[in-house]
Design a protein around this motif. Structure first.
Motif, short mmCIF file in Angstrom:
data_model
loop_
_atom_site.label_atom_id
_atom_site.label_comp_id
_atom_site.label_asym_id
_atom_site.label_seq_id
_atom_site.Cartn_x
_atom_site.Cartn_y
_atom_site.Cartn_z
N LEU A 128 -2.92 40.05 80.05
CA LEU A 128 -3.42 40.61 78.80
C LEU A 128 -2.96 39.78 77.60
O LEU A 128 -3.72 39.58 76.64
CB LEU A 128 -2.97 42.06 78.65
CG LEU A 128 -3.52 43.06 79.68
CD1 LEU A 128 -2.91 44.43 79.45
CD2 LEU A 128 -5.04 43.13 79.64
N VAL A 133 -5.42 40.40 74.25
CA VAL A 133 -5.87 41.79 74.12
C VAL A 133 -5.02 42.51 73.07
O VAL A 133 -3.80 42.56 73.17
CB VAL A 133 -5.79 42.52 75.47
CG1 VAL A 133 -6.11 44.00 75.31
CG2 VAL A 133 -6.74 41.87 76.47
N VAL A 139 -12.02 45.19 76.86
CA VAL A 139 -11.60 44.40 78.01
C VAL A 139 -12.14 45.02 79.29
O VAL A 139 -12.10 46.24 79.46
CB VAL A 139 -10.05 44.27 78.07
CG1 VAL A 139 -9.38 45.63 78.02
CG2 VAL A 139 -9.61 43.51 79.29
N ALA A 156 -3.40 47.97 78.57
CA ALA A 156 -4.44 47.67 77.58
C ALA A 156 -4.74 48.90 76.72
O ALA A 156 -4.91 48.79 75.49
CB ALA A 156 -5.71 47.19 78.28
N ALA A 161 -6.84 49.08 73.15
CA ALA A 161 -8.08 48.45 73.57
C ALA A 161 -9.02 49.46 74.23
O ALA A 161 -8.59 50.49 74.76
CB ALA A 161 -7.79 47.32 74.55
N VAL A 163 -11.22 49.94 77.44
CA VAL A 163 -11.13 49.36 78.78
C VAL A 163 -12.30 49.82 79.65
O VAL A 163 -12.54 51.03 79.79
CB VAL A 163 -9.81 49.74 79.47
CG1 VAL A 163 -9.71 49.06 80.83
CG2 VAL A 163 -8.62 49.34 78.60
#
Length: 300
Positions: A128, A133, A139, A156, A161, A163
């Motif tokens: 990551l 990230v 992601v 993440a 983020a 995901v």
């Protein structure tokens, strides 16, 4: 001490439990009485002679146990503490193991679950980091339900983020519980991803090695936006980066995951446990791929 060792390359039958001299920590290292040791795919690659040619060899990257000896220049840990961490010598599947790095085991984790964390957490965090990230990133994690994949999903999400988790339909409820948006693998995977994120993804991480790197490059826009930890040949063919530990390890991940686990923000799935003496059988089960979840050896 008793330890796993092999003196020739081959199948699980080459593994033996042998008596070896007790190890002692050097500067910036500690020693533990091992209570549990994780098994990774690297163990059977090493056993098959795919890693290096040195013989005999020991096994085990990750372990959890009780500190019983401390090297020079070590602070913040005491004899009797419960810790988990990584063996710099690949010798964690034993009664005693030297660790560096390590982190305290939170009260929410037992030894078995703690021993299942180090390799997956470090690999996921390193990948990551290399992908850049951060909060707001989208992601994709291919192989999101495995030990490394689920760690990557949770780390993440922790970063803020979005995901997308690729896995079999039977894993989708679990992936949702970890904070990912699940997508089924197989033919049409890229179209299913675009159905929920039409512009594709910012970056993609492949931990399954299932031959989908061309699709991941298409979804992420360029090879430099994709990393694999499982498909070395595919990386060469597509220009995707292959992440390995010799480029620098994300050792901070152990402490981060320990803090997350303590507050219920990180979980690990255990597939089966085996006593140290049954390490050969554990390898057979692991290579067969019939058990979902981490395999761990426990030491009496």
């Amino acid at each position: 001490m008793k330890a796993v060792q092999f003196s020739r390359f081959g199948g699980p039958e080459v593994l033996r439990i042998v008596d070896l001299p007790d190890p002692h920590p050097r500067a910036a290292e500690i020693r533990i009485r091992v209570r549990a040791a994780g098994i990774t795919a690297g163990d059977w690659k090493k056993r098959q002679g795919l890693m290096d040619e040195e013989l005999p060899q020991t096994l085990g990257y990750e372990a959890a146990g009780i500190v019983d000896e401390i090297g020079d220049d070590v602070c913040g840990v005491a004899v009797g503490d419960r810790v988990f961490g990584a063996s710099p010598y690949g010798a964690a599947q034993a009664e005693l193991a030297v660790l560096s790095p390590w982190a305290p085991i939170p009260y929410s984790l037992d030894y078995v679950r703690a021993a299942a964390i180090p390799a997956a957490a470090e690999t996921a965090a390193r990948s990551l980091d290399q992908l850049g990230v951060t909060a707001g990133s989208t992601v994709l994690v291919n192989g999101a339900s495995g030990s490394v994949g689920s760690a990557a999903v949770q780390l993440a999400v922790e970063r803020g983020a979005r995901v997308i988790g690729v896995g079999s339909p039977g894993t989708h409820d679990t992936l949702r519980s970890l904070g990912a948006e699940p997508v089924a693998y197989g033919e049409g995977m890229a179209e299913r991803v675009r159905a929920i994120t039409p512009s594709g993804v910012d970056v993609a991480l492949d931990v399954a090695g299932s031959g989908v790197l061309p699709e991941l490059v298409e979804l992420a826009g360029a090879p430099e936006h994709v990393i694999t930890v499982a498909d070395f040949r595919g990386a060469q063919q597509t220009g995707v980066r292959f992440s390995r530990g010799d480029t620098g390890r994300a050792t901070y991940a152990l402490g981060q995951v320990a803090r997350m686990a303590e507050t219920g923000r990180f979980s690990v799935k255990i597939g089966r446990t085996f006593p140290l003496a049954e390490v050969a059988q554990a390898h057979r089960v692991g290579q067969a791929g019939t058990v979902r979840g981490k395999l761990v050896l426990f030491v009496a």
